[in-house]
Design a protein around this motif. Structure first.
Motif, short mmCIF file in Angstrom:
data_model
loop_
_atom_site.label_atom_id
_atom_site.label_comp_id
_atom_site.label_asym_id
_atom_site.label_seq_id
_atom_site.Cartn_x
_atom_site.Cartn_y
_atom_site.Cartn_z
N VAL A 1 -15.42 27.56 -50.15
CA VAL A 1 -16.31 27.76 -48.99
C VAL A 1 -17.76 27.75 -49.44
O VAL A 1 -18.08 28.06 -50.58
CB VAL A 1 -16.00 29.08 -48.26
N GLY A 2 -18.63 27.41 -48.50
CA GLY A 2 -20.06 27.52 -48.71
C GLY A 2 -20.57 28.72 -47.94
O GLY A 2 -20.16 28.93 -46.80
N VAL A 3 -21.43 29.50 -48.56
CA VAL A 3 -21.99 30.68 -47.89
C VAL A 3 -23.46 30.40 -47.57
O VAL A 3 -24.28 30.34 -48.47
CB VAL A 3 -21.86 31.93 -48.77
N PRO A 4 -23.76 30.25 -46.29
CA PRO A 4 -25.14 29.97 -45.88
C PRO A 4 -25.94 31.28 -45.77
O PRO A 4 -25.35 32.37 -45.91
CB PRO A 4 -24.97 29.32 -44.50
N PRO A 5 -27.24 31.19 -45.52
CA PRO A 5 -28.05 32.39 -45.37
C PRO A 5 -27.45 33.34 -44.33
O PRO A 5 -26.88 32.89 -43.33
CB PRO A 5 -29.40 31.85 -44.90
N SER A 6 -27.59 34.62 -44.60
CA SER A 6 -27.08 35.72 -43.77
C SER A 6 -25.64 36.06 -44.08
O SER A 6 -25.10 37.01 -43.52
CB SER A 6 -27.24 35.46 -42.27
N LEU B 1 -17.81 22.17 -41.34
CA LEU B 1 -19.14 22.45 -40.79
C LEU B 1 -19.06 23.59 -39.79
O LEU B 1 -19.90 24.50 -39.80
CB LEU B 1 -19.71 21.20 -40.12
N ALA B 2 -18.04 23.57 -38.95
CA ALA B 2 -17.90 24.63 -37.95
C ALA B 2 -17.75 25.99 -38.61
O ALA B 2 -18.29 26.99 -38.13
CB ALA B 2 -16.69 24.34 -37.06
N SER B 3 -17.06 26.03 -39.74
CA SER B 3 -16.80 27.31 -40.40
C SER B 3 -18.08 27.93 -40.94
O SER B 3 -18.12 29.12 -41.25
CB SER B 3 -15.78 27.14 -41.53
N MET B 4 -19.14 27.14 -41.04
CA MET B 4 -20.40 27.70 -41.53
C MET B 4 -21.21 28.33 -40.40
O MET B 4 -22.33 28.79 -40.61
CB MET B 4 -21.23 26.62 -42.23
N PHE B 5 -20.64 28.35 -39.22
CA PHE B 5 -21.34 28.94 -38.08
C PHE B 5 -20.51 30.02 -37.40
O PHE B 5 -20.68 30.28 -36.21
CB PHE B 5 -21.73 27.85 -37.07
N GLU B 6 -19.60 30.63 -38.15
CA GLU B 6 -18.82 31.72 -37.60
C GLU B 6 -19.69 32.97 -37.51
O GLU B 6 -20.16 33.49 -38.51
CB GLU B 6 -17.59 31.99 -38.47
N LYS B 7 -19.85 33.46 -36.29
CA LYS B 7 -20.79 34.57 -36.06
C LYS B 7 -20.39 35.85 -36.80
O LYS B 7 -21.24 36.64 -37.20
CB LYS B 7 -20.90 34.86 -34.56
N THR C 1 -28.82 32.69 -36.37
CA THR C 1 -28.65 32.09 -35.05
C THR C 1 -28.93 30.60 -34.99
O THR C 1 -28.44 29.93 -34.10
CB THR C 1 -29.57 32.80 -34.04
N ASP C 2 -29.75 30.08 -35.91
CA ASP C 2 -30.14 28.67 -35.77
C ASP C 2 -28.95 27.75 -36.02
O ASP C 2 -28.08 28.04 -36.83
CB ASP C 2 -31.28 28.33 -36.72
N MET C 3 -28.95 26.66 -35.31
CA MET C 3 -27.83 25.72 -35.39
C MET C 3 -28.10 24.62 -36.41
O MET C 3 -27.38 23.64 -36.46
CB MET C 3 -27.58 25.10 -34.01
N VAL C 4 -29.12 24.81 -37.21
CA VAL C 4 -29.47 23.83 -38.22
C VAL C 4 -28.99 24.32 -39.58
O VAL C 4 -29.11 25.50 -39.89
CB VAL C 4 -30.99 23.60 -38.26
N VAL C 5 -28.42 23.45 -40.35
CA VAL C 5 -28.06 23.80 -41.71
C VAL C 5 -28.58 22.71 -42.65
O VAL C 5 -28.46 21.52 -42.38
CB VAL C 5 -26.54 24.00 -41.87
N ARG C 6 -29.25 23.17 -43.71
CA ARG C 6 -29.72 22.22 -44.72
C ARG C 6 -28.57 21.93 -45.66
O ARG C 6 -28.16 22.79 -46.43
CB ARG C 6 -30.91 22.80 -45.49
N LEU C 7 -28.05 20.76 -45.54
CA LEU C 7 -26.83 20.40 -46.25
C LEU C 7 -26.86 18.89 -46.43
O LEU C 7 -26.73 18.15 -45.46
CB LEU C 7 -25.63 20.82 -45.38
N SER C 8 -27.06 18.45 -47.66
CA SER C 8 -27.08 17.00 -47.89
C SER C 8 -25.66 16.45 -47.73
O SER C 8 -24.69 17.20 -47.77
CB SER C 8 -27.62 16.68 -49.27
N GLN C 9 -25.57 15.15 -47.59
CA GLN C 9 -24.24 14.56 -47.42
C GLN C 9 -23.39 14.74 -48.67
O GLN C 9 -22.17 14.86 -48.59
CB GLN C 9 -24.39 13.08 -47.06
N LYS C 10 -24.05 14.81 -49.80
CA LYS C 10 -23.33 15.11 -51.04
C LYS C 10 -22.70 16.50 -50.97
O LYS C 10 -21.54 16.70 -51.35
CB LYS C 10 -24.31 15.02 -52.21
N LEU D 1 -24.66 20.44 -32.35
CA LEU D 1 -24.91 20.41 -30.91
C LEU D 1 -23.73 20.98 -30.13
O LEU D 1 -23.89 21.52 -29.05
CB LEU D 1 -25.17 18.97 -30.45
N ASP D 2 -22.54 20.85 -30.67
CA ASP D 2 -21.34 21.30 -29.96
C ASP D 2 -20.40 21.99 -30.94
O ASP D 2 -19.52 21.38 -31.52
CB ASP D 2 -20.66 20.08 -29.31
N LEU D 3 -20.66 23.29 -31.13
CA LEU D 3 -19.89 24.04 -32.12
C LEU D 3 -18.41 24.12 -31.75
O LEU D 3 -17.53 23.94 -32.59
CB LEU D 3 -20.48 25.44 -32.27
#
Length: 252
Positions: free
Chosen positions: A73-78, A157-163, A169-178, A214-216
């Motif tokens: 898994v990837g752990v994004p900010p927060s 990608l969806a799993s990186m937005f589990e509240k 709250t932002d729906m943007v994630v900095r994630l290169s295609q790599k 755009l559509d989680l």
DNA sequence: TCATTAAATTGTT
DNA sequence: AACAATTTAATGA
């Protein structure tokens, strides 16, 4: 860019603490910068901190001798990780590596254990957090076995937005295609194609070095078969009829 | 502020 | 996997 204080203040467990408790957390939690590819936690090494991501991205990976490494898994900010290790084990059971330049918050083990001893609501948070992580891992195993690369990218990608795991709250994630490829266990080329297909379907927008969701709900329940994408329950891992049967033996 | 350059990322075969 | 094109970020006039 978020500060250490903001990350603590906005975390899911902060509201549950008394002023005294939060003050100790604030005083003893320190920020650490980790360069790209820097190791945050190494398997079998002592685990002394509970770790939160302030900025950047951390990947959790496991490796088997002779079988290479796999990113789970990837752990994004927060996001916070390591509570399972702190609760039960003395040493890390996985590797944690910064995907790019990253700032992390390190809460000393003693503070974590003190919160667990003294705060009922912190324990409520822990139960919820562990449950959310378990749900994520079950989903991961499930779609890893049942779905093809395209859907794996979508659900990853969806799993990186589990509240419950990542309250930002932002729906943007900095994630290169790599990086999308690494986290979804597909090649960069496949990640490229998958992202464009998802963009064509209106689920996300590709930006340079990242993407905007755009559509989680659509990503969460994504299956390549558009006609059957009506299941809206994240905890069910429904497979599209007639697809990916060759990998499903272990669940039958 | 603008031009130049290197590095990172994306697009294509 | 290799290569070309594009975008960003850093640098200095």
């Amino acid at each position: 860019m978020a500060t250490l204080y903001e990350t603590l203040r906005n975390s899911l467990w902060a509201d549950a603490l008394s002023e005294e408790q939060f003050e100790r957390v604030r005083a003893e939690t320190r920020e650490r910068r980790v360069a790209a590819d820097g190791v945050i936690a190494r398997i079998d090494e002592p685990a002394d901190h509970w770790i939160g991501v302030i900025d950047g991205l951390v990947k959790i990976c496991v490796s088997l001798p002779g079988s290479g490494v796999s990113t789970l898994v990837g752990v994004p900010p927060s996001g916070w990780f390591g509570e399972g290790t702190l609760l039960k084990h003395r040493v890390w059971r996985f590797d944690a590596v910064a995907v790019r330049d990253t700032r992390i918050a390190c809460m000393p083990r003693e503070v974590f254990e003190w919160l667990q001893r003294t705060s009922l609501s912190f324990n409520h948070f822990l139960v919820n957090h562990l449950n959310a992580r378990l749900s994520q891992i079950i989903g991961l195993v499930c779609y890893d076995r049942l779905l093809g690369p395209q859907a794996r990218v979508a659900r990853c990608l969806a799993s990186m937005f589990e509240k419950d795991l990542y309250p930002r709250t932002d729906m943007v994630v900095r994630l290169s295609q790599k990086e999308v490829g690494l986290l979804s266990a597909v090649s960069r080329q496949r990640a490229h194609a998958a992202l464009h297909e998802l963009e064509r379907e209106g689920l996300l927008r590709i930006e340079f070095g990242g993407l905007k969701v755009l559509d989680l709900a659509g990503l969460r329940c994504y299956t390549p078969d558009r006609a059957s994408r009506s299941v809206r329950e994240p905890d069910t891992c429904a497979a599209p009829p007639g697809s990916a049967h060759e990998r499903s033996s272990a669940l039958q």
